[in-house]
Design a protein around this motif. Structure first.
Motif, PDB file in Angstrom:
ATOM      1  N   PHE A 249       1.165  -1.300   0.159  1.00 32.13           N
ATOM      2  CA  PHE A 249      -0.208   0.042  -0.070  1.00 32.13           C
ATOM      3  C   PHE A 249       0.742   1.193  -0.089  1.00 32.13           C
ATOM      4  N   ALA A 250       2.645   1.070  -0.257  1.00 38.40           N
ATOM      5  CA  ALA A 250       2.754   1.865  -0.283  1.00 38.40           C
ATOM      6  C   ALA A 250       3.404   2.679  -2.132  1.00 38.40           C
ATOM      7  N   THR A 251       2.998   4.113  -1.875  1.00 38.68           N
ATOM      8  CA  THR A 251       3.508   5.116  -3.128  1.00 38.68           C
ATOM      9  C   THR A 251       4.514   5.763  -2.946  1.00 38.68           C
ATOM     10  N   ASP A 252       4.687   7.003  -3.635  1.00 35.84           N
ATOM     11  CA  ASP A 252       5.337   8.178  -3.628  1.00 35.84           C
ATOM     12  C   ASP A 252       5.134   9.189  -2.402  1.00 35.84           C
ATOM     13  N   TRP A 253       3.960   9.294  -1.654  1.00 31.85           N
ATOM     14  CA  TRP A 253       3.296   9.875  -1.052  1.00 31.85           C
ATOM     15  C   TRP A 253       2.465   9.168   0.474  1.00 31.85           C
ATOM     16  N   GLY A 254       2.922   9.888   1.143  1.00 30.84           N
ATOM     17  CA  GLY A 254       2.898   9.246   2.794  1.00 30.84           C
ATOM     18  C   GLY A 254       1.486   8.946   2.817  1.00 30.84           C
ATOM     19  N   ASP A 255       0.276   9.352   2.078  1.00 31.32           N
ATOM     20  CA  ASP A 255      -1.025   9.147   2.475  1.00 31.32           C
ATOM     21  C   ASP A 255      -0.901   7.616   1.660  1.00 31.32           C
ATOM     22  N   GLY A 256      -0.047   6.686   1.236  1.00 34.84           N
ATOM     23  CA  GLY A 256      -0.391   5.576  -0.012  1.00 34.84           C
ATOM     24  C   GLY A 256      -1.430   6.308  -1.121  1.00 34.84           C
ATOM     25  N   GLY A 257      -1.599   7.432  -1.538  1.00 36.74           N
ATOM     26  CA  GLY A 257      -2.041   8.136  -2.659  1.00 36.74           C
ATOM     27  C   GLY A 257      -1.389   8.487  -3.885  1.00 36.74           C
ATOM     28  N   ASN A 258      -1.756   8.606  -5.419  1.00 34.37           N
ATOM     29  CA  ASN A 258      -0.568   8.902  -5.457  1.00 34.37           C
ATOM     30  C   ASN A 258      -1.769  10.787  -5.947  1.00 34.37           C
ATOM     31  N   HIS A 259      -0.719  11.237  -6.751  1.00 37.94           N
ATOM     32  CA  HIS A 259      -0.661  12.334  -6.620  1.00 37.94           C
ATOM     33  C   HIS A 259       0.473  13.194  -7.696  1.00 37.94           C
ATOM     34  N   PRO A 260      -0.010  14.241  -8.504  1.00 36.67           N
ATOM     35  CA  PRO A 260       1.208  14.571  -9.255  1.00 36.67           C
ATOM     36  C   PRO A 260       2.846  15.538  -8.578  1.00 36.67           C
ATOM     37  N   ASN A 261       3.870  15.617  -9.608  1.00 39.62           N
ATOM     38  CA  ASN A 261       4.565  15.134  -9.156  1.00 39.62           C
ATOM     39  C   ASN A 261       4.537  16.901  -8.270  1.00 39.62           C
ATOM     40  N   ASP A 262       4.445  17.935  -9.230  1.00 35.30           N
ATOM     41  CA  ASP A 262       4.004  19.549  -9.111  1.00 35.30           C
ATOM     42  C   ASP A 262       2.847  19.003  -8.356  1.00 35.30           C
ATOM     43  N   TYR A 263       2.405  18.556  -7.502  1.00 34.35           N
ATOM     44  CA  TYR A 263       1.477  19.047  -6.786  1.00 34.35           C
ATOM     45  C   TYR A 263       1.212  20.270  -5.645  1.00 34.35           C
ATOM     46  N   SER A 264       0.155  20.777  -5.640  1.00 33.78           N
ATOM     47  CA  SER A 264      -0.010  22.065  -4.718  1.00 33.78           C
ATOM     48  C   SER A 264      -1.744  22.478  -4.773  1.00 33.78           C
ATOM     49  N   ILE A 265      -1.429  22.828  -4.710  1.00 36.46           N
ATOM     50  CA  ILE A 265      -2.908  24.218  -4.158  1.00 36.46           C
ATOM     51  C   ILE A 265      -3.756  24.530  -5.176  1.00 36.46           C
ATOM     52  N   THR A 266      -2.715  24.352  -6.367  1.00 38.67           N
ATOM     53  CA  THR A 266      -3.551  24.502  -7.567  1.00 38.67           C
ATOM     54  C   THR A 266      -3.475  23.845  -8.619  1.00 38.67           C
ATOM     55  N   ASN A 267      -3.332  22.891  -8.514  1.00 37.72           N
ATOM     56  CA  ASN A 267      -2.764  21.289  -9.153  1.00 37.72           C
ATOM     57  C   ASN A 267      -2.924  19.997  -7.610  1.00 37.72           C
ATOM     58  N   LEU A 268      -4.432  19.597  -7.876  1.00 41.61           N
ATOM     59  CA  LEU A 268      -4.775  18.966  -6.676  1.00 41.61           C
ATOM     60  C   LEU A 268      -4.949  17.315  -6.850  1.00 41.61           C
ATOM     61  N   ALA A 269      -5.278  17.761  -8.861  1.00 48.99           N
ATOM     62  CA  ALA A 269      -5.717  16.218  -9.080  1.00 48.99           C
ATOM     63  C   ALA A 269      -7.115  15.557  -8.755  1.00 48.99           C
ATOM     64  N   GLY A 270      -7.002  16.463  -8.130  1.00 47.68           N
ATOM     65  CA  GLY A 270      -8.670  15.327  -7.322  1.00 47.68           C
ATOM     66  C   GLY A 270      -9.020  15.466  -6.001  1.00 47.68           C
ATOM     67  N   ALA A 271      -7.600  15.919  -5.373  1.00 44.15           N
ATOM     68  CA  ALA A 271      -7.499  15.635  -4.138  1.00 44.15           C
ATOM     69  C   ALA A 271      -7.816  17.029  -2.816  1.00 44.15           C
ATOM     70  N   PRO A 272      -8.117  16.455  -1.524  1.00 42.35           N
ATOM     71  CA  PRO A 272      -8.916  17.595  -1.707  1.00 42.35           C
ATOM     72  C   PRO A 272      -8.137  19.105  -1.168  1.00 42.35           C
ATOM     73  N   LEU A 273      -8.781  20.336  -0.433  1.00 45.46           N
ATOM     74  CA  LEU A 273      -7.956  21.594  -0.520  1.00 45.46           C
ATOM     75  C   LEU A 273      -8.537  21.714   1.393  1.00 45.46           C
ATOM     76  N   SER A 274      -8.254  21.920   2.167  1.00 46.43           N
ATOM     77  CA  SER A 274      -8.271  21.489   3.372  1.00 46.43           C
ATOM     78  C   SER A 274      -9.149  23.257   3.750  1.00 46.43           C
ATOM     79  N   SER A 275      -9.526  23.757   4.761  1.00 45.43           N
ATOM     80  CA  SER A 275     -10.631  24.106   5.007  1.00 45.43           C
ATOM     81  C   SER A 275      -9.422  25.224   5.149  1.00 45.43           C
ATOM     82  N   SER A 276      -7.701  25.369   5.126  1.00 41.02           N
ATOM     83  CA  SER A 276      -7.345  26.294   5.836  1.00 41.02           C
ATOM     84  C   SER A 276      -6.535  27.373   4.525  1.00 41.02           C
ATOM     85  N   GLY A 277      -6.461  26.192   3.180  1.00 43.37           N
ATOM     86  CA  GLY A 277      -6.680  26.643   1.902  1.00 43.37           C
ATOM     87  C   GLY A 277      -5.229  26.183   1.394  1.00 43.37           C
ATOM     88  N   CYS A 278      -4.730  24.578   2.138  1.00 40.51           N
ATOM     89  CA  CYS A 278      -3.538  24.033   2.075  1.00 40.51           C
ATOM     90  C   CYS A 278      -4.165  22.148   1.617  1.00 40.51           C
TER      91      CYS A 278
END
Length: 444
Positions: free
Chosen positions: A102-131
């Motif tokens: 269940f390990a991936t490149d990321w610490g949640d076991g998910g798959n995210h883009p290399n340039d992961y950011s709040i402007t490139n979430l690729a379907g992942a959630p944005l936190s209520s504090s904008g992060c």
């Protein structure tokens, strides 16, 4: 197939999980229930906020420091080279559980883009504090990740480690980020005692929720040592972003901030980017990226330990987190017989060799011993646990609660604790603490 679907669907429950460095030489590697192995262990992950030193020191708030690694297991620190740990929200999504399936490149076991950011979430959630909300790294992108560090004490007995013998020896800028993270070791690191040294992984997020700290312990051993020069007695870091010449030089202590006692740094106002100041393991507090090669000296270079800084959080931190959320890590004990790995709920505990289901309890934050304005507090806690047996349908979530903090990024809520935090004489500010729901999956 049913098991696989349940495992994948349960990854969403890691959204609110925080981060820790996982390695077999860590304290509470198997969890915090004696005689049991928790392959989904997240006991060292929860943040530390406004606790007494007896609770935040090496994550004693849930007795993590009472569970040392197996005899002979050390985090090896090769002098002049580097070592690697896995920074994740849960042991279950590292290579240290379930053969790493269940390990991936990321610490949640998910798959995210290399340039992961709040402007490139690729379907992942944005936190209520904008992060970024998943994993909960408390950042908007990699460049804004605050930095993490390791510190070392040449005491083999963790109970003998103090602020005066625990020195930061390596820092990695722009972390936590991906799961596999490497740290550089100074080439002049002297050898440890025969029973090893004690190390700590530390981190202070840069906003994106409650202004807390992280600290966890390891048994460590310097390898390939050629120098016998000791590490100097560490001194408290200071905020020095505006003028690097004012930074603390040489060996530095870990940062203790926003705790009920023992704080060694206080900040107020905004940093050069215009955001509320937040102490960090980066240049803002005089830490260079990589090995800290200026930490060596003699006892004559030691500084007198300063008095503890006032326990109340800084006004700057408070302004950056008007509604904060925190929860104490859980302890699990029930077991079930099953040859299959359980779903990756935040911390199901298992009796070795078969992963079990889990139930959760909560430990409350210790009260401050520092004098503060008088306020009455009240606490109420309710726990709800749902159990699902394969191949039954996936359980429905409980009532959804939200807050303005990134730390509350989960769907269900099983408990709430309300209290008041003194602000100034005669006034109090309510602090709501929401606990993320825990689910148990039973496989037969």
């Amino acid at each position: 197939m049913t098991l696989k679907l349940l495992v994948l669907s349960s990854l969403a429950l890691l959204t609110n999980a925080h981060m820790a460095a996982f390695h077999k030489a860590m304290y509470c590697f198997n969890g915090t229930v004696s005689g049991q192995v928790n392959y989904n262990n997240d006991d060292p992950v929860s943040p530390l906020w406004m606790l007494k030193k007896s609770d935040y020191w090496f994550h004693h708030v849930n007795q993590c420091d009472d569970f040392p690694p197996a005899q002979g297991d050390f985090l090896e620190l090769p002098a002049g080279s580097s070592f690697t740990v896995e920074v994740a929200a849960n042991r279950g999504v590292t290579s240290l559980s379930f053969n790493g399936q269940f390990a991936t490149d990321w610490g949640d076991g998910g798959n995210h883009p290399n340039d992961y950011s709040i402007t490139n979430l690729a379907g992942a959630p944005l936190s209520s504090s904008g992060c970024i909300g998943n994993p909960n790294m408390h950042t908007q992108n990699q460049s804004m990740a605050a930095g993490t560090a390791f510190a070392i004490s040449y005491q083999s007995d963790i109970s003998q480690v103090t602020m005066d013998n625990l020195a930061v020896f390596t820092v990695r800028y722009n972390t936590p980020w991906k799961r596999v993270t490497s740290y550089d070791v100074p080439k002049d690191m002297p050898a440890c005692p025969a029973d090893g040294c004690t190390c700590a992984w530390v981190w202070i997020p840069n906003g994106c929720g409650e202004p807390n700290i992280y600290m966890q312990g390891f048994k460590c051993m310097v390898t390939g040592a050629t120098s016998t020069t000791p590490i100097a007695t560490p001194k408290p870091p200071v905020w020095c972003e505006e003028d690097q010449s004012t930074c603390t030089q040489g060996a530095k202590q870990i940062l203790i901030w926003n705790q009920a006692e023992g704080n060694n740094i206080a900040v107020n106002g905004t940093d050069l980017s215009g955001n509320p100041k937040s102490p960090a393991y980066n240049s803002k507090c005089g830490f260079q990226d990589g090995a800290q090669n200026d930490i060596f000296g003699t006892s004559s270079s030691a500084a007198t330990a300063p008095a503890a800084i006032a326990s109340s959080p800084s006004s700057a931190a408070a302004s950056s987190s008007p509604a904060v959320v925190s929860y104490s890590p859980a302890m699990a004990s029930p077991t079930v017989a099953s040859p299959s790995p359980p779903a990756l709920s935040p911390s199901p505990t298992v009796a070795s060799p078969s992963p079990p289901a889990s139930s959760y309890t909560s430990s409350s934050v210790a009260a401050s011993t520092t004098p503060v304005p008088s306020c009455k507090t009240s606490t109420s806690t309710v726990f709800i646990t749902s159990t699902v047996q394969s191949p039954a349908a996936t359980p429905t979530s409980g009532d959804r609660t939200t807050s303005q903090s990134a730390n509350n990024l989960v769907a269900p809520t099983i408990s709430s604790t309300s209290g008041v935090i003194p602000t100034n004489s005669g006034t109090c500010r309510k602090r709501m603490v929401h606990k993320p729901a825990r689910r148990r999956f039973l496989f037969k």
